[in-house]
Structures are given as C-alpha cells and as structure tokens.
Write an enzyme that holds these catalytic residues in place. Structure first.
Site, PDB file in Angstrom:
ATOM      1  N   TYR A 141       0.849  -1.208   0.000  1.00 45.87           N
ATOM      2  CA  TYR A 141       0.000   0.000   0.000  1.00 45.87           C
ATOM      3  C   TYR A 141       0.878   1.251   0.000  1.00 45.87           C
ATOM      4  CZ  TYR A 141      -3.568   3.263   1.866  1.00 45.87           C
ATOM      5  OH  TYR A 141      -4.430   4.318   2.074  1.00 45.87           O
ATOM      6  N   LYS A 145       1.548   4.299  -2.736  1.00 49.59           N
ATOM      7  CA  LYS A 145       1.320   5.717  -2.386  1.00 49.59           C
ATOM      8  C   LYS A 145       2.547   6.573  -2.727  1.00 49.59           C
ATOM      9  CE  LYS A 145      -2.914   5.404  -1.019  1.00 49.59           C
ATOM     10  NZ  LYS A 145      -3.951   5.855  -1.975  1.00 49.59           N
TER      11      LYS A 145
HETATM   12  P1  NAD Z   1     -12.655   2.267   0.347  1.00 46.74           P
HETATM   13  O1  NAD Z   1     -11.980   0.947   0.285  1.00 46.74           O
HETATM   14  O2  NAD Z   1     -13.662   2.497   1.409  1.00 46.74           O
HETATM   15  O3  NAD Z   1     -13.371   2.571  -1.055  1.00 46.74           O
HETATM   16  C1  NAD Z   1     -12.756   2.364  -2.285  1.00 46.74           C
HETATM   17  C2  NAD Z   1     -13.835   2.319  -3.355  1.00 46.74           C
HETATM   18  O4  NAD Z   1     -13.171   2.075  -4.600  1.00 46.74           O
HETATM   19  C3  NAD Z   1     -14.858   1.186  -3.169  1.00 46.74           C
HETATM   20  O5  NAD Z   1     -16.164   1.688  -3.289  1.00 46.74           O
HETATM   21  C4  NAD Z   1     -14.532   0.198  -4.280  1.00 46.74           C
HETATM   22  O6  NAD Z   1     -15.683  -0.473  -4.790  1.00 46.74           O
HETATM   23  C5  NAD Z   1     -13.919   1.122  -5.317  1.00 46.74           C
HETATM   24  N1  NAD Z   1     -13.038   0.421  -6.245  1.00 46.74           N
HETATM   25  C6  NAD Z   1     -12.160  -0.579  -5.969  1.00 46.74           C
HETATM   26  N2  NAD Z   1     -11.565  -0.980  -7.109  1.00 46.74           N
HETATM   27  C7  NAD Z   1     -12.046  -0.191  -8.094  1.00 46.74           C
HETATM   28  C8  NAD Z   1     -11.822  -0.130  -9.498  1.00 46.74           C
HETATM   29  N3  NAD Z   1     -10.977  -0.956 -10.128  1.00 46.74           N
HETATM   30  N4  NAD Z   1     -12.515   0.805 -10.217  1.00 46.74           N
HETATM   31  C9  NAD Z   1     -13.386   1.627  -9.616  1.00 46.74           C
HETATM   32  N5  NAD Z   1     -13.653   1.598  -8.301  1.00 46.74           N
HETATM   33  C10 NAD Z   1     -12.991   0.693  -7.560  1.00 46.74           C
HETATM   34  O7  NAD Z   1     -11.521   3.373   0.386  1.00 46.74           O
HETATM   35  P2  NAD Z   1     -11.582   4.840   1.046  1.00 46.74           P
HETATM   36  O8  NAD Z   1     -11.331   4.694   2.492  1.00 46.74           O
HETATM   37  O9  NAD Z   1     -12.795   5.542   0.584  1.00 46.74           O
HETATM   38  O10 NAD Z   1     -10.252   5.459   0.434  1.00 46.74           O
HETATM   39  C11 NAD Z   1     -10.252   6.236  -0.752  1.00 46.74           C
HETATM   40  C12 NAD Z   1      -8.832   6.699  -1.025  1.00 46.74           C
HETATM   41  O11 NAD Z   1      -8.348   7.422   0.117  1.00 46.74           O
HETATM   42  C13 NAD Z   1      -7.820   5.571  -1.248  1.00 46.74           C
HETATM   43  O12 NAD Z   1      -6.843   6.015  -2.166  1.00 46.74           O
HETATM   44  C14 NAD Z   1      -7.167   5.405   0.111  1.00 46.74           C
HETATM   45  O13 NAD Z   1      -5.877   4.875   0.024  1.00 46.74           O
HETATM   46  C15 NAD Z   1      -7.132   6.846   0.573  1.00 46.74           C
HETATM   47  N6  NAD Z   1      -7.006   6.947   2.039  1.00 46.74           N
HETATM   48  C16 NAD Z   1      -8.020   6.537   2.840  1.00 46.74           C
HETATM   49  C17 NAD Z   1      -7.875   6.630   4.210  1.00 46.74           C
HETATM   50  C18 NAD Z   1      -8.964   6.187   5.152  1.00 46.74           C
HETATM   51  O14 NAD Z   1      -8.728   6.161   6.382  1.00 46.74           O
HETATM   52  N7  NAD Z   1     -10.152   5.845   4.659  1.00 46.74           N
HETATM   53  C19 NAD Z   1      -6.691   7.146   4.751  1.00 46.74           C
HETATM   54  C20 NAD Z   1      -5.662   7.516   3.882  1.00 46.74           C
HETATM   55  C21 NAD Z   1      -5.846   7.448   2.516  1.00 46.74           C
HETATM   56  N1  SER Z   2      -6.789   4.198   6.814  1.00 49.13           N
HETATM   57  C1  SER Z   2      -5.781   3.831   5.873  1.00 49.13           C
HETATM   58  C2  SER Z   2      -5.315   2.443   6.122  1.00 49.13           C
HETATM   59  O1  SER Z   2      -5.232   2.092   7.282  1.00 49.13           O
HETATM   60  C3  SER Z   2      -4.607   4.769   5.968  1.00 49.13           C
HETATM   61  O2  SER Z   2      -4.136   5.017   4.715  1.00 49.13           O
HETATM   62  O3  SER Z   2      -5.025   1.744   5.198  1.00 49.13           O
END
Ligand code: NAD
Ligand code: SER
Length: 316
Positions: A141, A145
């Site tokens: 992951y 990033k």
């Molecule tokens: P999540 O896993 O909740 O949602 C991801 C979404 O992407 C899902 O709805 C899934 O169906 C969709 N998806 C997966 N593969 C796909 C594809 N090939 N085409 C289209 N859609 C697809 O993730 P999130 O928590 O909403 O995170 C979104 C972004 O933010 C990611 O890049 C994640 O790394 C980043 N992020 C999230 C957090 C967190 O705490 N949630 C923290 C840091 C960074």
């Molecule tokens: N919430 C995210 C994870 O734990 C941070 O990028 O993967």
C-alpha cells in the site's frame, strides 16, 4: 462551474464526498462512479456511471460524455487488505492512477488522488514527521502511495497537469464502514461502544497513529482543489493531521460518555506490523501555510458527534 468525476464513490470517503461536492457544485455537475453498481442517495441525487478505473477506455467514455474537468480518484485497496493480495493492491492503486494521469494530461483535467500516512516507513522520523523526509514504506500500500506521489509530481512538472494530493491519516466516519485499513479500529470502536458491546482491539496499547474526522477530510479535499496554485510550493502530497492517539486514549475518550464501555486486546499481527512502521504524528505546517488547512475536530469533539450520529443511525 466545475464538472467533476469521482472514481470509487462507494467507499468510506467517496460516499460522503459525493454529497459534499454536489452540495457545492450542483447535483448534475458531480458524476459518481464505482466498480460496483451503487444504490440509494448517490444514484438518486445525480449522475452515476459504473467504471472499472483500471480500464482507461471506461474512464475516457465518461470524461467525454460529461465534459469532465476535475477528477477525484479514490479507487484503491487499503493497507491491510492489500497486504493479503499485493498484486491487487498494486494493480488497482497504480492502474487507476496512471489512467487518471494520462486522461488528465489529454483532456486537461485537474486531478486529486489521496496519499496516506502509509507513504512513510520504519526509517521515517516518527514524531512530528516532516513534510519532506525519508519515504521507504514496507507495505505494498505504501509503495503504491509513494509511487503515486512521484508520478503525480512528474505529470505536473513534465506536462503541467494540475495534480494535488494530501497524505490522509486514519479517517473516522459514521456513514460507510472503512474498507480494510490498519486504522479501521478507530471507527469500529465507536460502533461497539454505541451497541453496548465489548470492543476487541486489534492494535496494541501505546501504538500511536494520526487520525481525522471525516468532516475535516471533506473540507481538505475541497480546499486543496480550490487553492490558489501560485501559493502551492508542494503538491503531491501534503502531510495532514488533526489528532494522534493510541487505543487507550480513544477508549478513555469514549468512556467519558459511555462509562460502562469495555475493551480488551487481541492483536492482529498484520495490522500491528503495519502500524509499527507508520509515524506517531505528522507535522502539517506546510498544508496550513500553503492552502489554509485548519481542522475543526479534536478527539473529544469527534467522540461526541460520533456517538450521537451512530445512536441516531441505529435508532438507539
Ligand atoms: P474504500 O476501500 O472504502 O473505497 C474504495 C472504493 O473504490 C470502493 O467503493 C470500491 O468499490 C472502489 N473500487 C475498488 N476498485 C475499483 C476499481 N478498479 N474501479 C473503480 N472503483 C474501484 O476506500 P476509502 O477509504 O474511501 O479510500 C479512498 C482513497 O483514500 C484511497 O486512495 C485510500 O488509500 C485513501 N485513504 C483513505 C484513508 C482512510 O482512512 N479511509 C486514509 C488515507 C488514505
Ligand atoms: N486508513 C488507511 C489504512 O489504514 C490509511 O491510509 O489503510
């Protein structure tokens, strides 16, 4: 008015970002999309398209159909799940990003792709981690990033593509459950507390990680894309935080409002190893200075709102 495409709209962030952006830019100007066919408010309040973002053709069709000029690329496999299937983590994270970068170059779109505290590794300074520092992550992951940050900066320097990004910490929210991250415990603990259940914590006491409440994360995603580009010294990607805690601190914050709440530990070795490799707390001064980052929620304010919102959601 902007014409926005959100990729990965069904996830923890996307399900709330769609509503936020439609409130600002108008329902018809924000196209939601996901690999999955979504239902409910997202598809009822504005355009929705099914897109597999690893297919450049599928994204191009939608960008052309709606004259998209801004893309929020949220498709990724989160840290713990990606560690179980590294190739999937790489293919979705990087496949989606490189497609979006090429489309942004050809169709002149602005592009937001979140990075993460996962972009740091065990050699990174752990406390008040600087904006510009060592990034040698040990998870797939984190590797996606760091690669994403570098590719996004490359497209800005080489082609002038307007790429912007933040390093999100663990996000805490009450609409959609998180999708398999290391920081998920900090959401799940509230669900257990409100349901009156004992929480089994997968992360060891004393393990600090940065965290943020979703309303602040939504503001960040709007504000960085609205920021004056002449003020941006950095682009991909800004350190962001609003709080840092370990399991004992969040547990005690909840106990102030639910005194009977109980927690025990059953450590998940994969999540613990990932958490150990991440910083304790980030220094987000550059985001504050360059585009006015200023979070509104601290831990206790978030706890009050989480408990209240989950009680309403569960009819308790
Ligand atoms: P999540 O896993 O909740 O949602 C991801 C979404 O992407 C899902 O709805 C899934 O169906 C969709 N998806 C997966 N593969 C796909 C594809 N090939 N085409 C289209 N859609 C697809 O993730 P999130 O928590 O909403 O995170 C979104 C972004 O933010 C990611 O890049 C994640 O790394 C980043 N992020 C999230 C957090 C967190 O705490 N949630 C923290 C840091 C960074
Ligand atoms: N919430 C995210 C994870 O734990 C941070 O990028 O993967």
């Amino acid at each position: 008015m902007k014409k926005i495409l959100i990729i990965g709209s069904g996830g923890q962030i996307g399900s709330e970002l769609v509503k936020k952006l439609r409130g600002i830019y108008g329902n018809e100007n924000v196209v939601a999309s996901d690999l999955r066919q979504l239902t409910g408010e997202i598809v009822e309040t504005g355009p929705f398209e099914r897109i597999d973002s690893t297919s450049i053709v599928q994204i191009i069709e939608v960008v052309k159909k709606y004259n998209i000029d801004t893309i929020y690329n949220l498709a990724a496999i989160l840290s713990a799940t990606a560690e179980l299937n590294p190739m999937l983590g790489w293919n979705v994270g990087i496949g989606s990003l490189i497609n979006c970068l090429e489309i942004a170059r050809v169709f002149n779109c602005a592009l937001f792709t979140p990075s993460s505290i996962g972009a740091f590794g065990p050699n990174t300074p752990k406390d008040l981690t600087p904006q510009d520092t060592i990034q040698r992550p040990t998870t797939i992951y984190g590797i996606t990033k760091v690669t994403g940050e570098m590719l996004s900066d490359y497209y800005f320097r080489r082609y002038g593509v307007d790429t912007r990004s933040v390093r999100f910490p663990g996000l805490i929210s009450n609409l959609t459950l998180p999708g398999g991250g290391t920081t998920d415990y900090a959401v799940e603990i509230y669900y257990a507390a409100v349901k009156g259940e004992k929480f089994v914590c997968p992360i060891e006491k004393g393990t600090f990680m940065d965290m943020m409440y979703m309303p602040d994360a939504l503001d960040a995603m709007v504000n960085i894309m609205e920021a004056d580009p002449s003020k941006l010294v950095h682009r991909n990607s800004f350190n962001l935080t609003s709080m840092a805690f370990d399991p004992e601190i969040i547990y005690n914050s909840i106990k102030k409002y639910i005194p009977d709440f109980e927690m025990e530990y059953k450590i998940d070795p994969i999540k613990q190893a990932i958490a150990n490799s991440w910083p304790n707390s980030l220094d987000d001064t550059c985001a504050r200075n360059e585009w006015g980052w200023n979070p509104k929620y601290d831990l206790d304010k978030m706890t009050v709102d989480m408990i209240d919102s989950l009680r309403k959601k569960m009819g308790l």
